[in-house]
Each structure stands twice: as C-alpha cells, then as structure tokens.
Design a protein around this motif. Structure first.
Motif, short mmCIF file in Angstrom:
data_model
loop_
_atom_site.label_atom_id
_atom_site.label_comp_id
_atom_site.label_asym_id
_atom_site.label_seq_id
_atom_site.Cartn_x
_atom_site.Cartn_y
_atom_site.Cartn_z
N PRO A 61 10.09 -7.76 -5.37
CA PRO A 61 9.08 -7.25 -4.44
C PRO A 61 7.80 -8.05 -4.55
N ARG A 62 7.17 -8.28 -3.43
CA ARG A 62 5.91 -9.04 -3.43
C ARG A 62 4.81 -8.22 -4.10
N GLN A 63 3.94 -8.93 -4.80
CA GLN A 63 2.84 -8.26 -5.48
C GLN A 63 1.84 -7.68 -4.49
N LYS A 64 1.64 -8.40 -3.38
CA LYS A 64 0.67 -7.95 -2.38
C LYS A 64 0.92 -8.70 -1.08
N PHE A 65 0.73 -8.02 0.04
CA PHE A 65 0.71 -8.73 1.31
C PHE A 65 -0.21 -8.00 2.27
N GLU A 66 -0.66 -8.73 3.29
CA GLU A 66 -1.64 -8.20 4.24
C GLU A 66 -1.18 -8.49 5.66
N PHE A 67 -1.57 -7.63 6.58
CA PHE A 67 -1.29 -7.86 7.99
C PHE A 67 -2.30 -7.08 8.82
N HIS A 68 -2.36 -7.39 10.11
CA HIS A 68 -3.27 -6.73 11.04
C HIS A 68 -2.48 -6.04 12.13
N ILE A 69 -2.95 -4.87 12.52
CA ILE A 69 -2.46 -4.18 13.71
C ILE A 69 -3.70 -3.94 14.57
N LYS A 128 -7.23 -4.25 15.44
CA LYS A 128 -8.39 -4.56 14.61
C LYS A 128 -8.31 -3.90 13.23
N THR A 129 -7.15 -3.31 12.93
CA THR A 129 -6.96 -2.63 11.65
C THR A 129 -6.27 -3.57 10.67
N LYS A 130 -6.86 -3.74 9.50
CA LYS A 130 -6.29 -4.58 8.45
C LYS A 130 -5.62 -3.69 7.40
N VAL A 131 -4.38 -4.03 7.05
CA VAL A 131 -3.61 -3.26 6.07
C VAL A 131 -3.29 -4.17 4.89
N THR A 132 -3.60 -3.70 3.68
CA THR A 132 -3.27 -4.42 2.45
C THR A 132 -2.33 -3.54 1.64
N ALA A 133 -1.15 -4.06 1.34
CA ALA A 133 -0.14 -3.29 0.62
C ALA A 133 0.12 -3.93 -0.73
N ARG A 134 0.16 -3.09 -1.75
CA ARG A 134 0.54 -3.55 -3.09
C ARG A 134 1.18 -2.37 -3.82
N GLN A 135 1.62 -2.60 -5.06
CA GLN A 135 2.29 -1.56 -5.82
C GLN A 135 1.40 -0.33 -5.97
N GLY A 136 1.84 0.81 -5.42
CA GLY A 136 1.10 2.06 -5.55
C GLY A 136 -0.13 2.17 -4.70
N GLU A 137 -0.35 1.23 -3.77
CA GLU A 137 -1.59 1.27 -2.98
C GLU A 137 -1.34 0.71 -1.59
N CYS A 138 -1.86 1.41 -0.60
CA CYS A 138 -1.86 0.92 0.78
C CYS A 138 -3.28 1.10 1.32
N ARG A 139 -3.98 0.00 1.52
CA ARG A 139 -5.39 0.05 1.91
C ARG A 139 -5.52 -0.27 3.39
N ILE A 140 -6.22 0.62 4.12
CA ILE A 140 -6.41 0.46 5.56
C ILE A 140 -7.90 0.28 5.82
N VAL A 141 -8.25 -0.81 6.48
CA VAL A 141 -9.65 -1.10 6.81
C VAL A 141 -9.76 -1.24 8.32
N ALA A 142 -10.60 -0.41 8.93
CA ALA A 142 -10.77 -0.45 10.38
C ALA A 142 -12.18 0.02 10.73
N ASP A 143 -12.57 -0.24 11.95
CA ASP A 143 -13.90 0.15 12.42
C ASP A 143 -13.87 1.61 12.87
N ILE A 180 -1.33 11.21 7.69
CA ILE A 180 -0.74 10.82 6.41
C ILE A 180 0.68 11.37 6.28
N LYS A 181 0.89 12.60 6.77
CA LYS A 181 2.23 13.19 6.71
C LYS A 181 3.22 12.38 7.55
N ALA A 182 2.79 11.97 8.74
CA ALA A 182 3.66 11.15 9.59
C ALA A 182 3.94 9.81 8.91
N PHE A 183 2.93 9.23 8.24
CA PHE A 183 3.09 7.97 7.52
C PHE A 183 4.11 8.13 6.40
#
Length: 357
Positions: free
Chosen positions: A299-307, A309-324, A339-342
């Motif tokens: 498994p990758r240690q970390k990866f990032e992508f955009h949807i 204007k929303t930036k998503v950073t995924a890593r072990q035990g963490e999913c970080r969402i940055v948006a305006d 969050i429940k749907a996620f």
C-alpha cells in the motif's frame, strides 16, 4: 579778491549738491536678478535633461538585460514553449511542498522573482520559477484575490539562443542540487529532440548544459541518458533509481549485447520503485536471463488528488479534505450524514449512495 578760478566757477564746498549716485535701482536689481535666475534655471534644465536621457538609457539597457523587476499579469505568462526540467510535474503541483510555498506567498507575498523571456511569437514564457508561477495560479483560482493575479518577474528581451534558455532553466535547480540525475538526463534528451537546437546528440549536450558541474557528475548524467534513452517509458520511476544502480545498468547496456527487450518487459512488470530497482540490479549483475522476483505491491504511504477545488490527502489512518468550505458552519447532522455515506462507500467497495449535503 574773487574766489572764482580761471575757469569761471567757484570752488566746491560741502554745502553744494553731492554728485549723482550710479548705484542700481530697485527695477534694475530686479531685472538683473531675473536674468541671473533665468540663466541658472536654463543651465539646470539642460543638466536635468542630460541626466534624464542617461537614466533612460540605463533603464532601457537594464530592462533588455532582464535586470529590472516588473509586475506581469498571470494571464500573460505561458509555460508551453520550453520543456521543464522536472519529471512528473503533476505530482509536484499537488505535493506538500507546493502547499508550503502557497502558505508562504499567502502570508508574506512573492519574495523571489521569476525569470521570463519573450518567445518568437511575442508571448512571455517561463524560464525560471515554474513552482512560484504554479503556486500563484493555484492561489488565484482558490481565492479569486487580485493580489495573486500578478507575478514579479525579470524579463529578458534580447534574442537569446534556445540552447541558452535550456541552460538558464536548469542552472537554478542544479545550483540548489534539486534535480535527480534522471531529471538532468531527461533535459539533455529533450534538448536533443528540439528542432531549434543544432546539436542532436544528448550525450554531447550534457557537457554544454551542465558545463559548471564536476566531470564525474557529468559522467553520471551521461550514464542516465543512456539508461533513459534505451528504456524509455518502461522505466516507470526514473527519479527513484539510485545513482549507482543506474550507472551500473547503463554500463551493462553499453558494454555487451544485452537483451534490452527482456529488460523492458521485466521493468513493465515491476509494481513498485523498489521492484524496478531490483530488476536493474539483477540486470547489471549479469542475471538478465533470470527474472528477478517482483515484490507484491505494498500500500502506498500517501497519495493526493483533487475533485474540483477539493484536495484530498490519503494516508494510513487519515483522510484529509481541504476545500474552500467553512465546515464548522454546517449543521452537525449534515456532516454526520456525509461521513456515514463516506464510510458506507468504503465498506461496500462499490458506488456510494449519493447524499445531498
């Protein structure tokens, strides 16, 4: 006895009128002062015009040499004329380092100018400072703030040769030791393929592009030129190739009739950078006929992508969402449904049920 002299007039006495004064009167003094002031003013204006002409000449010379800093609208800057000296620019654009640069510019403004040049079609092109340009472009798109709509730059108006522009482009990063040998080799390969450059041999161009480097480093770059030229896109992670591994593999490619097609096939099957490097090591060790074991893809240690204007950073035990979005202002129940749907989508492994936020 008469006191008159022989000329027929009395001697002068103190009670007679004094001779007429010849001093300058108020009107004469005013005229003289005006004339002197006019002369001085004319001389000052002549000197000022001479100084202005000299300053204008110096300014034009500095502007043409790219020594003046100017503000240029981002919309007038382009990046499509000169290939960049970095591999995988998309990853650089969304890396944590880019976010750090954006935070610095947001807090303190742009401190280092970029360097631009005017291409043959008259458009301004980036020579140095692609990361700063990208950071400002992202900030403008995210905030719509006009303070990020311009970029501080030096503009070279002279007719530099295209090869010189390649050298200027890589010089900044090479001095900072910010480029891998694979990236430096790729610049030489790209320059050799450029129709505007006479020299078509990437190995020969290494000496021109990186003339300031030690001869041993230039030898390493030539080794990676051989490696990249022979393997092309089958070398999936060129930046991850260690120097010694790359040089040994390149030496093997040049020193014998190696089965390059088999090597390329084995590299295509590599699932990770480590697996790729193991293939290169076995090839350099003369084990080209034996397939090196390919490690399962971890498994990758970390990866990032955009949807959007929303930036998503995924890593072990963490999913970080940055948006305006001001998430704190949203109703708690709405966030809970999201969050429940996620979580449901992750658990099912299929398409999530769309919940309107």
């Amino acid at each position: 006895m008469s006191k008159k002299n022989k000329f027929g007039f009395d001697p002068l006495t103190s009670d007679q009128p004094k001779p007429r004064s010849r001093s300058v009167g108020p009107m004469g003094a005013a005229i003289r002062d005006t004339a002197e002031n006019l002369t001085q003013s004319t001389e000052a204006k002549v000197e000022q015009r001479r100084q202005n002409a000299e300053d204008a000449k110096i300014y034009r010379s500095a502007l043409e040499d790219g020594l003046m800093l100017v503000r240029v609208p981002l919309a007038e800057v382009h990046t499509d004329d000169l290939p960049r000296d970095r591999l995988d620019l998309d990853a650089v654009a969304v890396a944590d380092e880019m976010e750090e640069l954006k935070a610095s510019i947001r807090a303190r403004g742009q401190k280092e100018p970029v360097e631009l040049y005017r291409a043959g079609d008259g458009r301004l092109q980036i020579k140095k400072g692609w990361r700063r340009f990208t950071a400002l472009s992202q900030l403008l798109a995210e905030t719509q703030d006009d303070q990020f709509a311009t970029i501080i730059a030096r503009i070279a108006e002279d007719g530099q040769g295209r090869l010189t522009r390649y050298i200027d482009m890589v010089e900044e990063n090479v001095v900072r030791e910010d480029l891998t040998f694979a990236e430096m080799a790729q610049v030489a390969i790209t320059a050799a393929d450029d129709n505007a450059i006479e020299e078509g041999d990437p190995l020969a161009l290494v000496g021109t592009l990186y003339g300031a480097l030690h001869k041993m480093k230039k030898s390493y770059i030539r080794g990676f030129v051989t490696l990249l030229d022979a393997l092309g896109d089958d070398l999936q992670w060129p930046k991850a190739v260690p120097r010694n591994v790359g040089i040994d593999a390149a030496r093997t490619l040049k020193g014998q009739e190696a089965d390059v097609e088999d090597l390329r096939l084995r590299l295509r099957a590599a699932a990770t950078p480590d697996a790729q490097n193991e293939v290169l090591k076995s090839f350099a060790a003369g084990q080209g006929g034996e397939r090196a074991p390919v490690s399962p893809k971890p498994p990758r240690q970390k990866f990032e992508f955009h949807i959007g204007k929303t930036k998503v950073t995924a890593r072990q035990g963490e999913c970080r969402i940055v948006a305006d979005v001001d998430y704190a202002s949203l109703p708690k129940a709405r966030l809970q449904r999201a969050i429940k749907a996620f979580e449901d989508a992750l658990a099912e492994g299929g398409n999530p049920r769309v919940t309107q936020l």
